[in-house]
Enzyme design. Structure first.
Site, PDB file in Angstrom:
ATOM      1  N   GLY A  32       0.808  -1.225   0.000  1.00 18.12           N
ATOM      2  CA  GLY A  32       0.000   0.000   0.000  1.00 18.12           C
ATOM      3  C   GLY A  32       0.834   1.264   0.000  1.00 18.12           C
ATOM      4  O   GLY A  32       2.068   1.226   0.093  1.00 18.12           O
ATOM      5  N   ASP A  88       2.388  -3.279   8.153  1.00 15.36           N
ATOM      6  CA  ASP A  88       1.480  -3.261   7.010  1.00 15.36           C
ATOM      7  C   ASP A  88       0.497  -2.104   7.160  1.00 15.36           C
ATOM      8  O   ASP A  88       0.398  -1.500   8.253  1.00 15.36           O
ATOM      9  CB  ASP A  88       0.718  -4.613   6.945  1.00 15.36           C
ATOM     10  CG  ASP A  88       0.197  -4.927   5.541  1.00 15.36           C
ATOM     11  OD1 ASP A  88       0.162  -4.026   4.692  1.00 15.36           O
ATOM     12  OD2 ASP A  88      -0.197  -6.092   5.313  1.00 15.36           O
ATOM     13  N   GLY A 103      -7.853  -4.767   0.143  1.00 16.97           N
ATOM     14  CA  GLY A 103      -8.340  -3.862  -0.894  1.00 16.97           C
ATOM     15  C   GLY A 103      -7.535  -4.004  -2.184  1.00 16.97           C
ATOM     16  O   GLY A 103      -8.065  -3.847  -3.274  1.00 16.97           O
ATOM     17  N   GLU A 110      -0.974 -11.561   2.436  1.00 11.28           N
ATOM     18  CA  GLU A 110      -0.917 -10.676   3.608  1.00 11.28           C
ATOM     19  C   GLU A 110      -1.243 -11.445   4.879  1.00 11.28           C
ATOM     20  O   GLU A 110      -0.600 -11.278   5.914  1.00 11.28           O
ATOM     21  CB  GLU A 110      -1.901  -9.504   3.445  1.00 11.28           C
ATOM     22  CG  GLU A 110      -1.398  -8.479   2.440  1.00 11.28           C
ATOM     23  CD  GLU A 110      -2.396  -7.382   2.142  1.00 11.28           C
ATOM     24  OE1 GLU A 110      -3.521  -7.412   2.666  1.00 11.28           O
ATOM     25  OE2 GLU A 110      -2.043  -6.492   1.359  1.00 11.28           O
TER      26      GLU A 110
HETATM   27  C1  5RP Z   1      -4.083  -4.004   0.970  1.00  7.07           C
HETATM   28  C2  5RP Z   1      -4.046  -3.386   2.267  1.00  7.07           C
HETATM   29  C3  5RP Z   1      -3.314  -2.116   2.325  1.00  7.07           C
HETATM   30  O1  5RP Z   1      -2.379  -2.165   3.326  1.00  7.07           O
HETATM   31  C4  5RP Z   1      -4.339  -1.061   2.542  1.00  7.07           C
HETATM   32  O2  5RP Z   1      -5.122  -0.976   1.366  1.00  7.07           O
HETATM   33  C5  5RP Z   1      -3.726   0.269   2.869  1.00  7.07           C
HETATM   34  O3  5RP Z   1      -3.400   0.972   1.724  1.00  7.07           O
HETATM   35  P1  5RP Z   1      -2.953   2.484   1.776  1.00  7.07           P
HETATM   36  O4  5RP Z   1      -1.795   2.572   2.730  1.00  7.07           O
HETATM   37  O5  5RP Z   1      -2.568   2.766   0.359  1.00  7.07           O
HETATM   38  O6  5RP Z   1      -4.109   3.301   2.237  1.00  7.07           O
HETATM   39  O7  5RP Z   1      -4.588  -3.858   3.214  1.00  7.07           O
HETATM   40  O8  5RP Z   1      -4.695  -5.237   1.078  1.00  7.07           O
END
Ligand code: 5RP
Length: 231
Positions: A32, A88, A103, A110
């Site tokens: 992300g 994460d 997402g 993950e």
């Molecule tokens: C993907 C995730 C990402 O960590 C999550 O979408 C966060 O994204 P961002 O830091 O771009 O807002 O869970 O599966």
């Protein structure tokens, strides 16, 4: 909140998390835009402090490329025992530090990295916070062989399933050759019960409910404060 402000907040949370990584440890790195700032901060530590890591695993090709461009060697999860820490992002985080993730479609890797980590830190800006899990579709990765039956069952359960589509209008295919059904039921009804149901549904490979896993969330608030919440 405009994107520039949101990025500034994400960067602050990411920098804080990067300072918590111990040199010489085994690190899991997520996916992300917030994680991208975290990787940049690791690169800065490497250049300034001679900081190094014993092993690194990651959950996306994008993170892998970024880590490698900064001189970090990335290994497969199967090549390590456990990560000391995984950092994460998350799509939503509730008051009990339970989350929705996936997402980006990488929920299976993950979750596998998360479950094989001694400690998990999520880095988020305050837009990800909810009292009850919801406000974001809950992804469920399903095997193609029984995906139609899974979809119908989710409909019958009132979970409001929707196929995730790609930019060509075809069903989105995961790294492992599966489909994703996004459940639009909002808020997520009884997350632990739903996780149990999904864990026991044949054909479901993995789902985006990450419950009782996260140890700490670093939250960047729009008033400029950084909050750390521990489970
Ligand atoms: C993907 C995730 C990402 O960590 C999550 O979408 C966060 O994204 P961002 O830091 O771009 O807002 O869970 O599966």
């Amino acid at each position: 909140m405009d994107k520039q402000e949101q990025d500034r907040l994400k960067k602050e949370a990411a920098n804080k998390a990067a300072m918590m990584v111990k040199s010489g440890s085994t690190l899991g790195v997520g996916t992300g835009s917030t994680v991208a700032f975290f990787i940049d901060a690791l690169g800065e530590r490497k250049d300034k402090e001679g900081f190094s890591l014993a092993h690194i695993v990651t959950t996306s090709n994008r993170s892998k490329k970024q880590l490698e461009s900064l001189g970090f060697k990335v290994e497969e999860l199967s090549a390590i025992d456990q990560a000391d820490l995984t950092v994460d992002g998350a799509d939503r985080v509730d008051d009990e530090l339970n989350g929705i993730k996936g997402g980006g479609g990488a929920l299976t890797l993950e979750k596998n990295v998360a479950i094989n980590s001694k400690k998990i830190i999520w880095i988020v800006d305050e837009s990800k916070l909810v009292h009850r899990l919801g406000g974001f579709p809950l992804p469920v990765e399903v095997l193609p062989i029984s995906c139609e039956q899974n979809f119908k069952r989710f409909e019958q359960e009132g979970l409001k399933p929707q196929w995730r589509m790609d930019e060509n209008g075809d069903r989105y295919v995961t790294h492992y050759g599966n489909y994703i059904i996004d459940l639009a039921a909002d808020p997520v009804p009884a997350p632990h019960g739903l996780a149990d149901f999904l864990d026991h549904t044949v054909g479901v490979v993995e789902h985006g409910l990450f419950l009782d896993m996260c140890d700490k969330v670093i939250i960047a608030h729009s008033d400029g404060t950084i909050e750390e919440k521990e489970r």
